[in-house]
Each structure stands twice: as structure tokens, then as C-alpha cells.
Design a protein around this motif. Structure first.
Motif, mmCIF file in Angstrom:
data_model
loop_
_atom_site.group_PDB
_atom_site.id
_atom_site.type_symbol
_atom_site.label_atom_id
_atom_site.label_comp_id
_atom_site.label_asym_id
_atom_site.label_seq_id
_atom_site.Cartn_x
_atom_site.Cartn_y
_atom_site.Cartn_z
ATOM 1 N N SER A 117 26.984 -11.161 61.052
ATOM 2 C CA SER A 117 26.831 -10.892 62.495
ATOM 3 C C SER A 117 27.987 -11.438 63.308
ATOM 4 C CB SER A 117 25.525 -11.507 63.015
ATOM 5 O OG SER A 117 24.426 -10.921 62.383
ATOM 6 N N THR A 118 28.507 -12.577 62.882
ATOM 7 C CA THR A 118 29.613 -13.200 63.608
ATOM 8 C C THR A 118 30.972 -12.854 63.007
ATOM 9 O OG1 THR A 118 29.394 -15.223 62.308
ATOM 10 C CG2 THR A 118 28.199 -15.129 64.402
ATOM 11 N N MET A 119 30.953 -11.985 61.987
ATOM 12 C CA MET A 119 32.169 -11.549 61.299
ATOM 13 C C MET A 119 32.981 -12.743 60.796
ATOM 14 S SD MET A 119 33.307 -8.155 63.412
ATOM 15 C CE MET A 119 33.034 -8.651 65.108
ATOM 16 N N ASN A 120 32.289 -13.649 60.105
ATOM 17 C CA ASN A 120 32.887 -14.884 59.630
ATOM 18 C C ASN A 120 33.166 -14.793 58.125
ATOM 19 O OD1 ASN A 120 33.411 -17.525 58.810
ATOM 20 N ND2 ASN A 120 32.105 -18.396 60.384
ATOM 21 N N ILE A 121 34.368 -14.406 57.786
ATOM 22 C CA ILE A 121 34.771 -14.251 56.390
ATOM 23 C C ILE A 121 34.753 -15.591 55.666
ATOM 24 C CG2 ILE A 121 36.741 -13.708 54.881
ATOM 25 C CD1 ILE A 121 35.336 -11.228 55.782
ATOM 26 N N SER A 122 35.169 -16.654 56.301
ATOM 27 C CA SER A 122 35.202 -17.972 55.653
ATOM 28 C C SER A 122 33.820 -18.374 55.154
ATOM 29 C CB SER A 122 35.725 -19.036 56.619
ATOM 30 O OG SER A 122 37.029 -18.738 57.007
ATOM 31 N N SER A 123 32.818 -18.153 55.967
ATOM 32 C CA SER A 123 31.448 -18.482 55.551
ATOM 33 C C SER A 123 30.989 -17.583 54.420
ATOM 34 C CB SER A 123 30.482 -18.352 56.734
ATOM 35 O OG SER A 123 30.776 -19.311 57.708
ATOM 36 N N LEU A 124 31.326 -16.304 54.499
ATOM 37 C CA LEU A 124 30.925 -15.375 53.447
ATOM 38 C C LEU A 124 31.577 -15.738 52.111
ATOM 39 C CD1 LEU A 124 30.983 -12.025 55.421
ATOM 40 C CD2 LEU A 124 28.971 -13.201 54.507
ATOM 41 N N LYS A 125 32.803 -16.230 52.145
ATOM 42 C CA LYS A 125 33.472 -16.649 50.916
ATOM 43 C C LYS A 125 32.687 -17.747 50.217
ATOM 44 C CE LYS A 125 38.195 -15.453 52.174
ATOM 45 N NZ LYS A 125 39.520 -15.944 52.553
ATOM 46 N N ILE A 126 32.071 -18.594 50.978
ATOM 47 C CA ILE A 126 31.286 -19.689 50.418
ATOM 48 C C ILE A 126 29.879 -19.246 50.043
ATOM 49 C CG2 ILE A 126 30.226 -21.922 50.960
ATOM 50 C CD1 ILE A 126 32.776 -22.456 52.673
ATOM 51 N N LEU A 127 29.287 -18.452 50.884
ATOM 52 C CA LEU A 127 27.881 -18.103 50.709
ATOM 53 C C LEU A 127 27.617 -17.048 49.644
ATOM 54 C CD1 LEU A 127 26.911 -18.054 54.467
ATOM 55 C CD2 LEU A 127 26.053 -19.665 52.759
ATOM 56 N N LEU A 128 28.504 -16.082 49.501
ATOM 57 C CA LEU A 128 28.270 -15.017 48.528
ATOM 58 C C LEU A 128 28.548 -15.522 47.116
ATOM 59 C CD1 LEU A 128 29.829 -11.923 50.337
ATOM 60 C CD2 LEU A 128 27.428 -12.624 50.254
ATOM 61 N N ASN A 132 29.855 -15.722 43.414
ATOM 62 C CA ASN A 132 31.121 -15.321 42.795
ATOM 63 C C ASN A 132 30.949 -14.315 41.671
ATOM 64 O OD1 ASN A 132 32.764 -16.955 44.406
ATOM 65 N ND2 ASN A 132 32.391 -18.723 43.121
ATOM 66 N N PHE A 133 29.839 -14.351 40.999
ATOM 67 C CA PHE A 133 29.667 -13.543 39.798
ATOM 68 C C PHE A 133 28.851 -12.277 40.024
ATOM 69 C CE2 PHE A 133 30.254 -17.988 38.591
ATOM 70 C CZ PHE A 133 31.452 -17.867 37.920
ATOM 71 N N ARG A 134 28.679 -11.912 41.259
ATOM 72 C CA ARG A 134 27.976 -10.662 41.586
ATOM 73 C C ARG A 134 28.990 -9.643 42.074
ATOM 74 N NH1 ARG A 134 22.071 -11.412 43.088
ATOM 75 N NH2 ARG A 134 22.392 -9.230 43.488
ATOM 76 N N THR A 135 28.581 -8.400 42.058
ATOM 77 C CA THR A 135 29.421 -7.362 42.646
ATOM 78 C C THR A 135 28.793 -6.946 43.972
ATOM 79 O OG1 THR A 135 28.261 -5.604 41.479
ATOM 80 C CG2 THR A 135 30.259 -6.483 40.439
ATOM 81 N N TYR A 136 29.637 -6.497 44.852
ATOM 82 C CA TYR A 136 29.215 -6.069 46.185
ATOM 83 C C TYR A 136 29.801 -4.685 46.419
ATOM 84 C CZ TYR A 136 28.085 -10.967 46.465
ATOM 85 O OH TYR A 136 27.556 -12.207 46.201
ATOM 86 N N GLN A 137 28.929 -3.707 46.628
ATOM 87 C CA GLN A 137 29.370 -2.326 46.773
ATOM 88 C C GLN A 137 30.196 -1.899 45.562
ATOM 89 O OE1 GLN A 137 28.484 -0.307 49.522
ATOM 90 N NE2 GLN A 137 27.092 -1.996 49.931
ATOM 91 N N LYS A 138 29.788 -2.359 44.399
ATOM 92 C CA LYS A 138 30.399 -2.010 43.100
ATOM 93 C C LYS A 138 31.826 -2.533 42.925
ATOM 94 C CE LYS A 138 27.442 1.975 42.475
ATOM 95 N NZ LYS A 138 27.335 3.393 42.186
ATOM 96 N N VAL A 139 32.190 -3.569 43.672
ATOM 97 C CA VAL A 139 33.494 -4.208 43.497
ATOM 98 C C VAL A 139 33.296 -5.719 43.429
ATOM 99 C CG1 VAL A 139 34.797 -2.371 44.649
ATOM 100 C CG2 VAL A 139 33.967 -4.308 45.993
ATOM 101 N N THR A 140 34.337 -6.426 43.026
ATOM 102 C CA THR A 140 34.250 -7.881 42.947
ATOM 103 C C THR A 140 34.088 -8.470 44.348
ATOM 104 O OG1 THR A 140 36.628 -8.222 43.184
ATOM 105 C CG2 THR A 140 35.778 -7.943 40.931
ATOM 106 N N THR A 165 37.484 -8.455 46.233
ATOM 107 C CA THR A 165 37.851 -7.139 46.768
ATOM 108 C C THR A 165 36.960 -6.776 47.948
ATOM 109 O OG1 THR A 165 38.621 -6.428 44.593
ATOM 110 C CG2 THR A 165 38.118 -4.690 46.184
ATOM 111 N N PHE A 166 35.676 -7.021 47.811
ATOM 112 C CA PHE A 166 34.726 -6.740 48.892
ATOM 113 C C PHE A 166 35.114 -7.486 50.164
ATOM 114 C CE2 PHE A 166 30.761 -7.969 51.109
ATOM 115 C CZ PHE A 166 30.317 -6.707 51.476
ATOM 116 N N LEU A 167 35.412 -8.768 50.018
ATOM 117 C CA LEU A 167 35.755 -9.566 51.199
ATOM 118 C C LEU A 167 37.099 -9.160 51.799
ATOM 119 C CD1 LEU A 167 34.444 -13.083 50.146
ATOM 120 C CD2 LEU A 167 33.447 -11.499 51.811
ATOM 121 N N GLU A 168 38.046 -8.743 50.962
ATOM 122 C CA GLU A 168 39.331 -8.270 51.484
ATOM 123 C C GLU A 168 39.134 -7.031 52.347
ATOM 124 O OE1 GLU A 168 41.804 -7.661 48.060
ATOM 125 O OE2 GLU A 168 42.074 -9.812 47.729
#
Length: 75
Positions: free
Chosen positions: A36-47, A49-57, A60-63
Motif C-alpha cells: 500500500s505504501t509502495m515500500n520495496i525495502s520492507s517487501l525485500k525483508i518480508l517476502l 526468499n524461496f518462493r516465486t511471485y508471479q512465476k518469477v524469483t 525479479t519480482f521486486l525489480e
């Protein structure tokens, strides 16, 4: 989770205060807040590491997401 990541997660959990009474937020609540706050730094920590998101790593998803957030923040 590293101590630095744990500290950030604790800070995120404390963001939702209601009349000075702390509400416990789940990890999911923190992830929703980060989106909601478009906070990539938090998502890097919270998501995870070993899951895929939208069928990508996660990386890549965060980029791609960061590019979208950058465009949206300019609007």
C-alpha cells in the motif's frame, strides 16, 4: 531472519497505533502495508526468499515491482 530484519519487522508492527494502544499486526498485514505504501525495502525483508511471485524469483519480482512503484509515485 537477521537481527536487522527482525528489528524492521518489529517497527512495521508498531506502525498501526490506535489511540496509543498497540495493535498486533500479522506478517500479512505488514506485507499489505508495504504494498500500500509502495515500500520495496520492507517487501525485500518480508517476502520469502524461496518462493516465486508471479512465476518469477523474488528478486525479479521486486525489480519489476520497483519500476511500477516508481512510475506510480510520479503520477
Amino acid at each position: 531472519m537477521t537481527p536487522k530484519q527482525q528489528k524492521l519487522l518489529e517497527q512495521l508492527l508498531e506502525l498501526n497505533n490506535d489511540n496509543n494502544s498497540k495493535k498486533e499486526l500479522s506478517k500479512l498485514d505488514c506485507i499489505v502495508n508495504a504494498f500500500s505504501t509502495m515500500n520495496i525495502s520492507s517487501l525485500k525483508i518480508l517476502l520469502d526468499n524461496f518462493r516465486t511471485y508471479q512465476k518469477v524469483t523474488k528478486e525479479t519480482f521486486l525489480e519489476k515491482l520497483e519500476k511500477i512503484f516508481t512510475i506510480q509515485k510520479k503520477i
